[in-house]
Design an enzyme around this catalytic site. Sequence first.
Site, PDB file in Angstrom:
ATOM      1  N   LYS A  87      -0.899   8.276 -33.687  1.00 25.99           N
ATOM      2  CA  LYS A  87      -0.097   8.306 -32.463  1.00 25.99           C
ATOM      3  C   LYS A  87       0.484   9.699 -32.267  1.00 25.99           C
ATOM      4  O   LYS A  87       1.143  10.245 -33.169  1.00 25.99           O
ATOM      5  CB  LYS A  87       1.030   7.271 -32.578  1.00 25.99           C
ATOM      6  CG  LYS A  87       1.590   6.775 -31.280  1.00 25.99           C
ATOM      7  CD  LYS A  87       2.571   5.654 -31.560  1.00 25.99           C
ATOM      8  CE  LYS A  87       3.197   5.124 -30.299  1.00 25.99           C
ATOM      9  NZ  LYS A  87       4.336   4.235 -30.605  1.00 25.99           N
TER      10      LYS A  87
HETATM   11  C1  E4P Z   1       5.375   2.277 -28.307  1.00 29.87           C
HETATM   12  O1  E4P Z   1       5.196   1.967 -29.477  1.00 29.87           O
HETATM   13  C2  E4P Z   1       6.696   2.866 -27.953  1.00 29.87           C
HETATM   14  O2  E4P Z   1       7.106   3.770 -28.968  1.00 29.87           O
HETATM   15  C3  E4P Z   1       7.729   1.788 -27.771  1.00 29.87           C
HETATM   16  O3  E4P Z   1       7.174   0.747 -26.988  1.00 29.87           O
HETATM   17  C4  E4P Z   1       8.984   2.322 -27.119  1.00 29.87           C
HETATM   18  O4  E4P Z   1       9.823   1.240 -26.793  1.00 29.87           O
HETATM   19  P1  E4P Z   1      11.363   1.507 -26.419  1.00 29.87           P
HETATM   20  O5  E4P Z   1      11.370   2.167 -25.045  1.00 29.87           O
HETATM   21  O6  E4P Z   1      11.989   0.135 -26.390  1.00 29.87           O
HETATM   22  O7  E4P Z   1      11.936   2.395 -27.485  1.00 29.87           O
END
Ligand code: E4P
Length: 219
Positions: A87
């Site tokens: 990622k």
């Molecule tokens: C994906 O893995 C993102 O990092 C995650 O969905 C972010 O979510 P949040 O906006 O609740 O932190």
Amino acid sequence: MKFFIDTANLQQIKEAQDLGVLDGVTTNPSLMAKEGISGEENVINHYKAICDIVDGDVSAEVISTDYENIIKEGLALAKLDDKIVVKVPMIKEGVKAIKYFSSEGIKTNCTLVFSAGQALLAAKAGATYVSPFIGRLDDISTDGLSLIEDIRLIYDNYGYETQILAASVRHAMHIIECAKIGADVMTGPLSAILTLLKHPLTDSGLAQFLADHAKAAGK
Ligand code: E4P
């Protein structure tokens, strides 16, 4: 639509896996920190533990923000398990790194995406997944779902294979609306997935079935 769970919590990942509808996991540095996971060895062991629970892709986010170290980190993560998806944040150095990873056949998830232009760059770099954060856009009174629509249109116009991974999902309606638009994947908390289960008419209907059955049996 693939369902990914958005957590580093092993108990929640196992509960979602046992439900039988889980297709993968996404994590990020904040989710790892929330579980108290720090230090290279602990992080590696935690990703391995997640890979041992699920059958699908597991997104593991790099910390580096320069090309050379993103590559170094990503290669080390990719070696952990075939399920690992590297990622990488939507930054210039990240786009360059995604291009390299895709040329090496390493799966990538381009994260922290908030515009169609960013999603277009992720697809051109060959990202496996793009993660538009719909919840965080909603949080600032911007329509996160319209971004999913825009990305779907652009990707379909040009046949990009990058999968739209709707991220920052807050609730069941985000999941349903993303499915209607045609997002390939959603990643959300276990609570959002379990909320899909619930409807008051299902509960009352089942209670009535059981009551009628018991009455007929003279119970
Ligand atoms: C994906 O893995 C993102 O990092 C995650 O969905 C972010 O979510 P949040 O906006 O609740 O932190």
